[in-house]
Design an enzyme around this catalytic site. Structure first.
Site, mmCIF file in Angstrom:
data_model
loop_
_atom_site.group_PDB
_atom_site.id
_atom_site.type_symbol
_atom_site.label_atom_id
_atom_site.label_comp_id
_atom_site.label_asym_id
_atom_site.label_seq_id
_atom_site.Cartn_x
_atom_site.Cartn_y
_atom_site.Cartn_z
ATOM 1 N N ASN A 98 -3.713 -29.194 -9.637
ATOM 2 C CA ASN A 98 -2.278 -28.371 -9.081
ATOM 3 C C ASN A 98 -1.350 -28.415 -9.684
ATOM 4 O OD1 ASN A 98 -3.992 -28.627 -6.904
ATOM 5 N ND2 ASN A 98 -3.379 -30.427 -5.907
ATOM 6 N N HIS A 115 -3.672 -28.239 -15.629
ATOM 7 C CA HIS A 115 -3.539 -26.878 -15.371
ATOM 8 C C HIS A 115 -2.881 -26.164 -14.910
ATOM 9 C CE1 HIS A 115 -8.119 -26.528 -12.942
ATOM 10 N NE2 HIS A 115 -8.215 -26.638 -14.314
ATOM 11 N N CYS A 123 7.781 -20.745 -23.667
ATOM 12 C CA CYS A 123 7.881 -19.752 -24.665
ATOM 13 C C CYS A 123 6.644 -19.502 -25.684
ATOM 14 C CB CYS A 123 9.042 -19.938 -26.076
ATOM 15 S SG CYS A 123 9.481 -18.428 -26.840
ATOM 16 N N CYS A 126 7.781 -19.584 -29.929
ATOM 17 C CA CYS A 126 8.110 -20.940 -30.862
ATOM 18 C C CYS A 126 7.483 -21.967 -29.643
ATOM 19 C CB CYS A 126 9.704 -20.822 -30.866
ATOM 20 S SG CYS A 126 10.653 -21.663 -28.920
ATOM 21 N N SER A 184 -13.001 -28.632 -4.500
ATOM 22 C CA SER A 184 -14.111 -27.035 -4.191
ATOM 23 C C SER A 184 -15.115 -27.190 -5.691
ATOM 24 C CB SER A 184 -13.660 -26.051 -4.084
ATOM 25 O OG SER A 184 -13.217 -25.058 -5.278
ATOM 26 N N ASN A 208 -13.224 -35.508 1.052
ATOM 27 C CA ASN A 208 -12.700 -33.976 1.341
ATOM 28 C C ASN A 208 -13.528 -33.013 2.680
ATOM 29 O OD1 ASN A 208 -12.300 -31.737 -1.448
ATOM 30 N ND2 ASN A 208 -13.966 -30.524 -0.455
ATOM 31 N N LEU A 209 -12.675 -31.115 2.675
ATOM 32 C CA LEU A 209 -12.063 -31.254 4.440
ATOM 33 C C LEU A 209 -13.954 -30.737 4.503
ATOM 34 C CD1 LEU A 209 -10.171 -31.291 6.246
ATOM 35 C CD2 LEU A 209 -10.389 -28.471 5.780
ATOM 36 N N GLU A 210 -14.747 -30.530 3.360
ATOM 37 C CA GLU A 210 -15.468 -30.241 4.033
ATOM 38 C C GLU A 210 -16.821 -30.257 2.511
ATOM 39 O OE1 GLU A 210 -15.182 -25.899 5.276
ATOM 40 O OE2 GLU A 210 -15.265 -25.322 3.381
HETATM 41 C C1 BV8 Z 1 -11.613 -22.734 -19.809
HETATM 42 C C2 BV8 Z 1 -3.780 -22.264 -12.157
HETATM 43 C C3 BV8 Z 1 -12.766 -22.784 -21.928
HETATM 44 C C4 BV8 Z 1 -3.638 -20.820 -12.391
HETATM 45 C C5 BV8 Z 1 -6.077 -22.606 -12.914
HETATM 46 C C6 BV8 Z 1 -18.359 -23.416 -17.129
HETATM 47 C C7 BV8 Z 1 -19.399 -22.521 -16.097
HETATM 48 C C8 BV8 Z 1 -18.413 -21.313 -15.630
HETATM 49 C C9 BV8 Z 1 -17.529 -20.645 -15.603
HETATM 50 C C10 BV8 Z 1 -15.965 -21.991 -16.435
HETATM 51 C C11 BV8 Z 1 -17.213 -22.677 -17.117
HETATM 52 N N1 BV8 Z 1 -16.517 -22.872 -18.648
HETATM 53 C C12 BV8 Z 1 -15.381 -22.431 -18.193
HETATM 54 C C13 BV8 Z 1 -15.534 -20.957 -16.903
HETATM 55 C C14 BV8 Z 1 -14.558 -20.021 -16.582
HETATM 56 C C15 BV8 Z 1 -13.453 -20.884 -15.192
HETATM 57 C C16 BV8 Z 1 -14.020 -21.338 -14.341
HETATM 58 O O1 BV8 Z 1 -14.352 -22.415 -14.314
HETATM 59 N N2 BV8 Z 1 -14.632 -20.232 -13.198
HETATM 60 C C17 BV8 Z 1 -14.919 -20.774 -12.230
HETATM 61 C C18 BV8 Z 1 -14.248 -20.259 -11.129
HETATM 62 C C19 BV8 Z 1 -16.686 -19.683 -12.674
HETATM 63 N N3 BV8 Z 1 -12.689 -21.933 -16.105
HETATM 64 C C20 BV8 Z 1 -11.212 -21.696 -16.964
HETATM 65 O O2 BV8 Z 1 -11.315 -20.632 -17.309
HETATM 66 C C21 BV8 Z 1 -11.418 -23.054 -17.868
HETATM 67 N N4 BV8 Z 1 -10.383 -22.380 -18.253
HETATM 68 O O3 BV8 Z 1 -13.029 -23.568 -19.472
HETATM 69 O O4 BV8 Z 1 -11.287 -22.881 -21.111
HETATM 70 C C22 BV8 Z 1 -12.549 -24.458 -23.123
HETATM 71 C C23 BV8 Z 1 -12.535 -25.722 -21.868
HETATM 72 C C24 BV8 Z 1 -12.638 -26.822 -22.606
HETATM 73 C C25 BV8 Z 1 -12.615 -27.197 -23.786
HETATM 74 C C26 BV8 Z 1 -12.386 -26.267 -24.177
HETATM 75 C C27 BV8 Z 1 -12.398 -24.549 -24.030
HETATM 76 C C28 BV8 Z 1 -9.580 -22.631 -17.070
HETATM 77 C C29 BV8 Z 1 -9.704 -23.764 -15.725
HETATM 78 C C30 BV8 Z 1 -8.122 -23.758 -15.564
HETATM 79 C C31 BV8 Z 1 -8.312 -21.964 -14.689
HETATM 80 N N5 BV8 Z 1 -6.700 -22.033 -13.641
HETATM 81 N N6 BV8 Z 1 -5.360 -22.644 -12.014
HETATM 82 C C32 BV8 Z 1 -3.212 -21.134 -10.790
HETATM 83 O O5 BV8 Z 1 -2.874 -21.833 -9.955
HETATM 84 O O6 BV8 Z 1 -2.298 -20.106 -10.350
HETATM 85 S S1 BV8 Z 1 -7.741 -23.026 -11.057
HETATM 86 C C33 BV8 Z 1 -6.970 -22.651 -10.130
HETATM 87 O O7 BV8 Z 1 -9.267 -23.283 -8.746
HETATM 88 C C34 BV8 Z 1 -6.726 -23.895 -9.302
HETATM 89 O O8 BV8 Z 1 -5.707 -24.435 -10.679
HETATM 90 C C35 BV8 Z 1 -7.261 -24.499 -8.842
HETATM 91 O O9 BV8 Z 1 -6.652 -26.094 -8.551
HETATM 92 C C36 BV8 Z 1 -8.167 -24.835 -8.975
HETATM 93 C C37 BV8 Z 1 -9.695 -25.377 -8.719
HETATM 94 O O10 BV8 Z 1 -9.354 -25.133 -7.480
HETATM 95 P P1 BV8 Z 1 -9.367 -26.306 -6.285
HETATM 96 O O11 BV8 Z 1 -8.187 -26.882 -6.433
HETATM 97 O O12 BV8 Z 1 -11.072 -27.339 -6.347
HETATM 98 O O13 BV8 Z 1 -9.391 -25.769 -4.832
HETATM 99 P P2 BV8 Z 1 -10.074 -24.403 -3.812
HETATM 100 O O14 BV8 Z 1 -9.605 -24.417 -3.478
HETATM 101 O O15 BV8 Z 1 -11.322 -24.482 -4.955
HETATM 102 O O16 BV8 Z 1 -10.694 -25.880 -3.079
HETATM 103 C C38 BV8 Z 1 -9.907 -26.560 -2.570
HETATM 104 C C39 BV8 Z 1 -10.830 -28.498 -1.446
HETATM 105 O O17 BV8 Z 1 -10.216 -28.501 -0.704
HETATM 106 C C40 BV8 Z 1 -11.724 -26.919 -0.820
HETATM 107 O O18 BV8 Z 1 -13.228 -27.874 -1.458
HETATM 108 C C41 BV8 Z 1 -11.498 -26.954 0.791
HETATM 109 O O19 BV8 Z 1 -12.784 -27.491 1.531
HETATM 110 C C42 BV8 Z 1 -10.257 -28.599 0.563
HETATM 111 N N7 BV8 Z 1 -10.038 -28.900 1.807
HETATM 112 C C43 BV8 Z 1 -9.064 -27.992 2.157
HETATM 113 N N8 BV8 Z 1 -8.099 -28.781 2.426
HETATM 114 C C44 BV8 Z 1 -8.113 -29.832 2.633
HETATM 115 C C45 BV8 Z 1 -9.313 -29.937 1.891
HETATM 116 N N9 BV8 Z 1 -9.802 -30.696 0.868
HETATM 117 C C46 BV8 Z 1 -9.177 -32.217 2.496
HETATM 118 N N10 BV8 Z 1 -7.694 -31.980 2.892
HETATM 119 C C47 BV8 Z 1 -7.529 -30.688 3.483
HETATM 120 N N11 BV8 Z 1 -6.696 -30.878 4.542
#
Ligand code: BV8
Length: 235
Positions: A98, A115, A123, A126, A184, A208-210
């Site tokens: 988050n 994240h 910046c 720099c 998720s 998790n919620l689900e």
């Molecule tokens: C990287 C900032 C290289 C922006 C975010 C391998 C396989 C597949 C894909 C990849 C891979 N490796 C890399 C990738 C590409 C990509 C990726 O993973 N794509 C996915 C979508 C397929 N990853 C990247 O690009 C990452 N970089 O890999 O660089 C590298 C890596 C390591 C070393 C060297 C090089 C960068 C990823 C970061 C992107 N930035 N956020 C912003 O916030 O605006 S990601 C974004 O998703 C958010 O940050 C968020 O936090 C994050 C994860 O999502 P969740 O937090 O899980 O949120 P989501 O809505 O998905 O789920 C919520 C859950 O809560 C649900 O399950 C729901 O049921 C539950 N819920 C809802 N209500 C409740 C609840 N649970 C409990 N109580 C409730 N009330």
């Protein structure tokens, strides 16, 4: 049943679901942010280069919402658990996907934002980072180098390398319990932490919620809202 009380070195990964009951949008739920916006047009360096005004407006809106939100029972329970463990010689390492500051405002003393953070800018000229709690305009100046038009949100976008990975891996390797709350299990490398823990015989639990996308990798899953499952697990 995971004997949480025996765990001394706990690693907690939180996601957007932990902030959902504070009114902040998740990403992949029905009506979530990525259901309404295409992340590839807003959360990538290419999107920022192509249309900085739109990307900055998106993050301004999320920053305002985050600063107007209040921590919920899940955030407070994690802060209490960390203090209780520290007082008895253990530790709780809090790693969050988050970008809001609700964990800090609930009293968590150390939060690792892999994240990035809505309340910080960086910046591109720099490299200086700074706290920034207001809106960010394209022409704003860097306080360190005084250049205009080089500031960006200090957020890790898709395709960018998450922060603090070495420390995160070291702390995970040294844990005896891995808990994922409100995520998720979609975004890597965070989504791979549970497999890393399983390979090392570290106990795993999902709150998790689900069921999350990687739920099958967790030894235990407790479903329900984080404001209930997190206090129930840690208190
Ligand atoms: C990287 C900032 C290289 C922006 C975010 C391998 C396989 C597949 C894909 C990849 C891979 N490796 C890399 C990738 C590409 C990509 C990726 O993973 N794509 C996915 C979508 C397929 N990853 C990247 O690009 C990452 N970089 O890999 O660089 C590298 C890596 C390591 C070393 C060297 C090089 C960068 C990823 C970061 C992107 N930035 N956020 C912003 O916030 O605006 S990601 C974004 O998703 C958010 O940050 C968020 O936090 C994050 C994860 O999502 P969740 O937090 O899980 O949120 P989501 O809505 O998905 O789920 C919520 C859950 O809560 C649900 O399950 C729901 O049921 C539950 N819920 C809802 N209500 C409740 C609840 N649970 C409990 N109580 C409730 N009330």
């Amino acid at each position: 049943m995971t004997e949480r009380i025996t765990a001394r070195r706990i690693f907690v990964l939180t996601g957007a679901g932990v902030s959902a009951e504070s009114g902040l949008g998740t990403f992949r739920d029905r009506g979530g942010l990525w259901a309404r916006f295409d992340p590839m047009t807003l959360a990538t360096p290419e999107a920022f280069a192509r249309d900085p005004e739109t990307v900055l407006a998106f993050y301004d809106a999320r920053r305002r919402a985050a600063l107007a939100a209040r921590p919920n029972a899940a955030h407070h329970a994690l802060a209490r658990a960390a203090d209780r463990l520290a007082a008895s010689g253990g530790r709780l390492f809090l790693c969050t996907q988050n970008v809001d500051d609700l964990h800090e405002r609930a009293g968590s003393r150390e939060v690792v934002h892999m994240h990035g953070e809505l309340t910080r800018v960086r910046c591109t000229a720099c490299g200086a980072g700074a706290e920034h709690r207001g809106d960010l305009a394209v022409g704003d100046r860097c306080a360190a180098c005084n250049r205009a038009g080089c500031l960006r949100p200090d957020i890790v976008w898709f395709g960018e390398v998450p922060k603090h990975l070495d420390r995160i891996e070291a702390m995970l390797a040294d844990s005896d319990l891995f808990v994922a709350a409100g995520t998720s299990g979609t975004v890597h490398p965070a989504a791979g932490f549970v497999a890393y823990a399983r390979r090392r015989g570290i106990r795993t639990c999902a709150l998790n919620l689900e069921p999350s996308g990687n739920a099958d990798l967790f030894e235990e899953t407790r479903t329900g809202p984080a404001s209930r499952t997190v206090p129930d697990f840690f208190d």
